[in-house]
Design an enzyme around this catalytic site. Structure first.
Site, mmCIF file in Angstrom:
data_model
loop_
_atom_site.group_PDB
_atom_site.id
_atom_site.type_symbol
_atom_site.label_atom_id
_atom_site.label_comp_id
_atom_site.label_asym_id
_atom_site.label_seq_id
_atom_site.Cartn_x
_atom_site.Cartn_y
_atom_site.Cartn_z
ATOM 1 N N GLY A 27 0.812 -1.211 0.000
ATOM 2 C CA GLY A 27 0.000 0.000 0.000
ATOM 3 C C GLY A 27 0.845 1.259 0.000
ATOM 4 O O GLY A 27 2.082 1.201 0.023
ATOM 5 N N GLY A 93 -6.987 -5.048 2.833
ATOM 6 C CA GLY A 93 -7.294 -5.627 1.532
ATOM 7 C C GLY A 93 -7.708 -4.608 0.498
ATOM 8 O O GLY A 93 -8.034 -4.975 -0.629
ATOM 9 N N GLY A 95 -5.860 -2.892 -1.103
ATOM 10 C CA GLY A 95 -4.911 -3.080 -2.203
ATOM 11 C C GLY A 95 -4.912 -4.498 -2.747
ATOM 12 O O GLY A 95 -4.023 -4.867 -3.524
ATOM 13 N N GLU A 101 -0.792 -10.896 2.983
ATOM 14 C CA GLU A 101 -0.601 -10.081 4.197
ATOM 15 C C GLU A 101 -0.972 -10.893 5.439
ATOM 16 O O GLU A 101 -0.271 -10.856 6.462
ATOM 17 C CB GLU A 101 -1.451 -8.814 4.111
ATOM 18 C CG GLU A 101 -0.956 -7.844 3.036
ATOM 19 C CD GLU A 101 -1.877 -6.666 2.786
ATOM 20 O OE1 GLU A 101 -1.405 -5.692 2.206
ATOM 21 O OE2 GLU A 101 -3.066 -6.719 3.153
HETATM 22 C C1 5RP Z 1 -3.477 -3.714 0.966
HETATM 23 C C2 5RP Z 1 -3.812 -3.219 2.326
HETATM 24 C C3 5RP Z 1 -3.295 -1.861 2.703
HETATM 25 O O1 5RP Z 1 -2.540 -1.992 3.868
HETATM 26 C C4 5RP Z 1 -4.460 -0.940 2.943
HETATM 27 O O2 5RP Z 1 -5.275 -0.912 1.793
HETATM 28 C C5 5RP Z 1 -3.975 0.472 3.279
HETATM 29 O O3 5RP Z 1 -3.434 1.079 2.160
HETATM 30 P P1 5RP Z 1 -2.812 2.514 2.188
HETATM 31 O O4 5RP Z 1 -1.589 2.474 3.020
HETATM 32 O O5 5RP Z 1 -2.522 2.802 0.725
HETATM 33 O O6 5RP Z 1 -3.844 3.492 2.736
HETATM 34 O O7 5RP Z 1 -4.459 -3.850 3.103
HETATM 35 O O8 5RP Z 1 -4.115 -4.936 0.695
#
Ligand code: 5RP
Length: 215
Positions: A27, A93, A95, A101
């Protein structure tokens, strides 16, 4: 928010120690962490990555990416989140990297979660809950989720995960018992993983700000 993300990510470097293999999430917040980790590349043994996206960024910095099977148990995992409640339980999730993860979080002794203040909630569920699903089970799983939770599953059209699966984002949930919901949704055939990190929550949460807050 990008300043807050960067401040949280840079604070997480406090948890990195010499010789470690560091578990790395996915992310925009983690991207700042990877950039900060670059200064440590000759002091750590390498990183275990949760996505192709993070692998590319780690390798661009010259950080060795190690397979989890070769690395064994990890001392540290650093990752972001889409929501975080007062018990350090998370929705993740956004991303689409939730499965890898979750595997790395499970393999790690300490999970440090890095967020900006907008991610803090009293009750999880305002952010649509991502669920990774085997493609042929998409409609079956969507019907079951609707029946079990009353939430509205929406197919994240056009997105294929690094594992070759699809994502359903479940809207309109108010998750008062995240451990139970994680367990129940995991039982549906075709579900690969649920973006609730409640059974294995974060150990430390760093909320970006000036200064960052460590919870
Ligand atoms: C990816 C994730 C990320 O940690 C979550 O979406 C946060 O993203 P960002 O740091 O861009 O706000 O779970 O699967």
């Amino acid at each position: 928010m990008s300043d807050a993300k960067k401040l949280a990510a840079e604070k997480a470097i406090d948890y990195v120690q010499d010789g470690m293999i560091v578990g790395v999430g996915t992310g925009s917040t983690v991207a700042y962490f990877i950039d900060a980790l670059a200064a440590w590349k000759d002091r750590i043994a390498g990183a275990v990555s949760s996505s192709e996206q993070s692998t590319a960024r780690l390798q661009a910095h010259g950080i060795e990416v190690i397979d989890l099977n070769a690395a064994g148990p990890l001392a540290l995992y650093v990752d972001g989140a889409d929501e975080c409640d007062g018990h350090k339980r998370l929705i993740k999730g956004g991303g689409a990297a939730l499965t890898r993860e979750k595997i790395i979080a499970e393999a790690s002794a300490r999970f440090v979660c890095i967020i900006d203040p907008s991610k803090q909630v009293d009750v999880l569920g305002r952010f649509p809950l991502p669920v990774e699903v085997i493609p042929m089970a998409r409609s079956l799983v969507a019907r079951e989720i609707l029946r079990m939770t009353g939430g509205q599953p929406v197919w994240r059209d056009g997105v294929i995960t690094d594992n070759g699966n699809v994502i359903l984002d479940v809207h309109n949930l108010s998750i008062t018992d995240p451990v139970a919901m994680e367990r129940e949704l995991n039982q549906i055939p075709g579900v690969v993983s649920v973006g609730l990190f409640a059974r294995r929550p974060a150990d430390v949460v760093i909320v970006g700000g000036q200064p960052p807050r460590v919870l």
